[in-house]
Write a protein that holds these residues in place. Structure first.
Motif, PDB file in Angstrom:
ATOM      1  N   GLN A 164      10.535   2.656  -5.258  1.00 34.44           N
ATOM      2  CA  GLN A 164       9.427   1.909  -5.838  1.00 34.44           C
ATOM      3  C   GLN A 164       8.667   1.178  -4.734  1.00 34.44           C
ATOM      4  N   TYR A 165       9.460   0.639  -3.822  1.00 34.28           N
ATOM      5  CA  TYR A 165       8.905  -0.133  -2.717  1.00 34.28           C
ATOM      6  C   TYR A 165       8.081   0.748  -1.785  1.00 34.28           C
ATOM      7  N   VAL A 166       8.622   1.919  -1.493  1.00 33.94           N
ATOM      8  CA  VAL A 166       7.924   2.869  -0.621  1.00 33.94           C
ATOM      9  C   VAL A 166       6.594   3.276  -1.262  1.00 33.94           C
ATOM     10  N   LYS A 167       6.660   3.560  -2.545  1.00 37.64           N
ATOM     11  CA  LYS A 167       5.455   3.970  -3.284  1.00 37.64           C
ATOM     12  C   LYS A 167       4.396   2.869  -3.185  1.00 37.64           C
ATOM     13  N   VAL A 214      19.743   8.924   6.306  1.00 41.14           N
ATOM     14  CA  VAL A 214      21.098   8.436   6.053  1.00 41.14           C
ATOM     15  C   VAL A 214      21.089   7.291   5.045  1.00 41.14           C
ATOM     16  N   LYS A 215      22.151   7.206   4.251  1.00 37.62           N
ATOM     17  CA  LYS A 215      22.337   6.161   3.238  1.00 37.62           C
ATOM     18  C   LYS A 215      21.129   6.066   2.311  1.00 37.62           C
ATOM     19  N   SER A 216      20.577   7.211   1.998  1.00 38.30           N
ATOM     20  CA  SER A 216      19.418   7.354   1.116  1.00 38.30           C
ATOM     21  C   SER A 216      18.270   6.400   1.453  1.00 38.30           C
ATOM     22  N   LYS A 217      18.112   6.167   2.742  1.00 37.47           N
ATOM     23  CA  LYS A 217      16.936   5.407   3.200  1.00 37.47           C
ATOM     24  C   LYS A 217      15.823   6.416   3.473  1.00 37.47           C
ATOM     25  N   PRO A 218      14.586   6.068   3.172  1.00 38.81           N
ATOM     26  CA  PRO A 218      13.518   7.034   3.430  1.00 38.81           C
ATOM     27  C   PRO A 218      13.400   7.338   4.920  1.00 38.81           C
ATOM     28  N   LYS A 246       4.252   1.301  10.478  1.00 42.73           N
ATOM     29  CA  LYS A 246       3.601   0.734  11.663  1.00 42.73           C
ATOM     30  C   LYS A 246       2.112   1.058  11.687  1.00 42.73           C
ATOM     31  N   GLY A 247       1.679   1.883  10.738  1.00 35.84           N
ATOM     32  CA  GLY A 247       0.244   2.113  10.629  1.00 35.84           C
ATOM     33  C   GLY A 247      -0.221   3.510  10.959  1.00 35.84           C
ATOM     34  N   ARG A 248       0.701   4.466  11.131  1.00 34.63           N
ATOM     35  CA  ARG A 248       0.236   5.823  11.420  1.00 34.63           C
ATOM     36  C   ARG A 248      -0.393   6.414  10.165  1.00 34.63           C
ATOM     37  N   ARG A 249      -1.627   6.862  10.322  1.00 35.62           N
ATOM     38  CA  ARG A 249      -2.355   7.377   9.173  1.00 35.62           C
ATOM     39  C   ARG A 249      -2.721   8.842   9.356  1.00 35.62           C
ATOM     40  N   CYS A 250      -3.469   9.360   8.410  1.00 32.75           N
ATOM     41  CA  CYS A 250      -3.809  10.784   8.336  1.00 32.75           C
ATOM     42  C   CYS A 250      -4.394  11.325   9.645  1.00 32.75           C
ATOM     43  N   PRO A 251      -3.794  12.402  10.184  1.00 36.29           N
ATOM     44  CA  PRO A 251      -4.299  12.958  11.448  1.00 36.29           C
ATOM     45  C   PRO A 251      -5.728  13.488  11.336  1.00 36.29           C
ATOM     46  N   VAL A 273       5.047  12.278   7.555  1.00 40.20           N
ATOM     47  CA  VAL A 273       5.040  11.205   8.547  1.00 40.20           C
ATOM     48  C   VAL A 273       6.361  10.452   8.478  1.00 40.20           C
ATOM     49  N   ASN A 274       6.870  10.095   9.616  1.00 42.07           N
ATOM     50  CA  ASN A 274       8.078   9.272   9.690  1.00 42.07           C
ATOM     51  C   ASN A 274       7.818   7.950   8.964  1.00 42.07           C
ATOM     52  N   TYR A 275       8.782   7.560   8.111  1.00 41.87           N
ATOM     53  CA  TYR A 275       8.582   6.366   7.292  1.00 41.87           C
ATOM     54  C   TYR A 275       8.255   5.128   8.126  1.00 41.87           C
ATOM     55  N   GLN A 276       9.033   4.928   9.195  1.00 38.96           N
ATOM     56  CA  GLN A 276       8.797   3.748  10.042  1.00 38.96           C
ATOM     57  C   GLN A 276       7.416   3.794  10.688  1.00 38.96           C
TER      58      GLN A 276
END
Ligand SMILES: [Zn+2]
Ligand SMILES: [Zn+2]
Ligand SMILES: [Zn+2]
Length: 279
Positions: free
Chosen positions: A73-76, A93-97, A120-125, A113-116
């Protein structure tokens, strides 16, 4: 060392934690007893472990699942706050995104895209490529400042192939991205005459350094001398092909020739006006 507890003491301790004691017998802290959690789950535990914090395993599983659900929910929410759409979560691991599949607000192809990195702000290429796209007039101006000329090409991004004319009049294919990185005319680098001069210079120069395509800034524009020998003065060597003397179609015809003449004159004047240079 620790004194033996009575059944009442044990029950008292367990009830203070909101749990209840099911067993009617207590032998010692290392013998399992049955306790019931506040949700009604019964489980077996040694009192010594209960004291050090071991609680209902079933509740622990439920809690873990809840936090997992919350995580999604938080990721969404994070993705939507950026105006993007969450397509999928790739769990690590441990069902973390670990990675997300998201789509930008411009409706470009969804991308991974990597979740982290997303946080950090990586957006659409594709959006990035669009943003990086420089106005063609600025590109032309930037090239002109270095004596290069944009000839043709459909400029869509810094990776689109374009045709450029170098200060020596060679037309070659490149991209604006490569130009910005400092890649210059490959024909200049491989001119036979220059190769011959280079090997000659390398043979006769023992103590001084030599630079090829030596850059000089004149009135905010960068010009290049074919060679610069670093002696007590800067000794420039120019290897001038036929295009310096007559218009040649492959080197931009009359237009290219006139430009070449102007460039040569500017460089000649520069040497004349600088006491520590020689041509
Ligand atoms: Zn429980
Ligand atoms: Zn986009
Ligand atoms: Zn060239």
């Amino acid at each position: 060392m620790s004194k033996r507890h009575s059944l009442e003491e044990v029950r008292d301790f367990i009830e203070k934690q909101g749990y209840s004691l099911v067993s009617t017998e207590y032998i010692n802290a290392k013998t399992p007893i049955i306790v019931k959690c506040d949700k009604g789950h019964e489980y077996s535990v040694r009192f010594t472990n209960f004291k050090s914090g071991k609680r209902c395993p079933e509740c622990a599983i439920i809690k873990r699942n809840e936090s997992k659900r919350l995580d999604k929910q938080y990721v969404k929410q994070i993705v939507e706050e950026a105006g993007y759409t969450l397509i999928d979560i790739i769990e690590g691991v441990k069902s973390k995104p670990k990675a997300l599949i998201v789509r930008c607000d411009k409706g470009h192809e969804p991308y991974k895209v990597n979740y982290q990195n997303f946080r950090k702000g990586r957006r659409c290429p594709e959006c990035k490529a669009e943003k990086m796209r420089v106005d063609l007039s600025i590109i032309k101006e930037n090239m002109r400042k270095e004596g290069f000329e944009f000839i043709k090409g459909e400029y869509k991004s810094n990776r689109s192939p374009i045709i450029v004319r170098c200060p020596k009049g060679h037309e070659y294919s490149t991209t604006y991205g490569l130009f910005k990185e400092g890649k210059r005319c490959s024909k200049c680098r491989t001119s036979k005459g220059e190769i011959a001069i280079k090997s000659l210079l390398e043979e006769i120069l023992i103590d001084c350094k030599m630079t090829q395509q030596y850059p000089v800034k004149i009135n905010n524009t960068t010009y290049h001398f074919d060679f610069c020998v670093h002696a007590n003065k800067k000794l420039f060597i120019e290897y001038d092909g036929i295009q310096h003397f007559v218009p040649i179609e492959a080197f931009g015809g009359v237009d290219g020739f006139n430009k070449q003449k102007i460039n040569d004159k500017i460089k000649d004047d520069y040497v004349k006006n600088n006491k520590d240079t020689e041509l």
